[in-house]
Design a protein around this motif. Sequence first.
Motif, PDB file in Angstrom:
ATOM      1  N   GLY A 100      -0.417 132.557 -13.974  1.00 42.39           N
ATOM      2  CA  GLY A 100      -0.310 133.980 -13.658  1.00 42.39           C
ATOM      3  C   GLY A 100      -0.888 134.251 -12.282  1.00 42.39           C
ATOM      4  N   LEU A 101      -0.056 134.717 -11.346  1.00 41.01           N
ATOM      5  CA  LEU A 101      -0.510 134.980  -9.979  1.00 41.01           C
ATOM      6  C   LEU A 101      -0.250 136.435  -9.602  1.00 41.01           C
ATOM      7  CD1 LEU A 101       0.925 131.762  -8.279  1.00 41.01           C
ATOM      8  CD2 LEU A 101      -1.429 132.163  -9.050  1.00 41.01           C
ATOM      9  N   ALA A 102      -0.826 136.861  -8.495  1.00 41.93           N
ATOM     10  CA  ALA A 102      -0.631 138.230  -8.019  1.00 41.93           C
ATOM     11  C   ALA A 102       0.843 138.492  -7.714  1.00 41.93           C
ATOM     12  CB  ALA A 102      -1.486 138.479  -6.785  1.00 41.93           C
ATOM     13  N   SER A 103       1.530 137.493  -7.210  1.00 43.09           N
ATOM     14  CA  SER A 103       2.959 137.596  -6.900  1.00 43.09           C
ATOM     15  C   SER A 103       3.587 136.241  -7.188  1.00 43.09           C
ATOM     16  CB  SER A 103       3.143 137.977  -5.427  1.00 43.09           C
ATOM     17  OG  SER A 103       4.509 137.945  -5.081  1.00 43.09           O
ATOM     18  N   GLY A 104       4.650 136.229  -7.960  1.00 45.57           N
ATOM     19  CA  GLY A 104       5.250 134.967  -8.368  1.00 45.57           C
ATOM     20  C   GLY A 104       4.409 134.342  -9.468  1.00 45.57           C
ATOM     21  N   SER A 105       4.670 133.050  -9.713  1.00 45.37           N
ATOM     22  CA  SER A 105       3.913 132.361 -10.758  1.00 45.37           C
ATOM     23  C   SER A 105       3.655 130.918 -10.358  1.00 45.37           C
ATOM     24  CB  SER A 105       4.690 132.382 -12.079  1.00 45.37           C
ATOM     25  OG  SER A 105       5.796 131.478 -12.012  1.00 45.37           O
TER      26      SER A 105
END
Length: 179
Positions: A100-105
């Motif tokens: 789980g990332l701020a944008s994308g994965s």
Amino acid sequence: MAPAYVRGDTYLPDAILQQISISLIPTAAPVAYIGSERVMNEMPKPLQVYIVEDSEIVERLLAAAIVAAGAEVSGCSADAETAIGDVFALQPDLIMIDIGLASGSGFDVLKTLRDHSLVPGATKVVLTNHSDPEYQNLSLQLGADRFFDKSSETSQALALISALAAEKLSGGAPPHHRA
């Protein structure tokens, strides 16, 4: 602004290319002479680790463990696109990846690295709270070498970092451990 370099779907802006060119400037290595022959004494380079993580707390924990193990943090990012460009430019030995990332994965990162063979020799380790077997299987299919659950296996991930750092400092084989 046009990208300075394009490889597949990955582009590198001028700022990253400047970092690459600076890092390619050779540094002086200690030199010894045996008789009249010049011998280069190269110290093993520390393990280079890139962190892909959106939690500042986890990023700091990993960075502290990396430094304590005698390795170096080559960079970090909280989003997939930046991480992919950085990893391509920096070519770390070990990449720690959250799903789980701020944008994308983290899946985006793994897939792009695999599909474009951007860092084939790097050990790719997933450390995530998404510990479902489906996430683990997909991570491994996309090229992760190891998969750890943040809630129960962080200490094992940190132990792996220490082991890889020690192996690299001892001049051992390139660190690439498959689960």
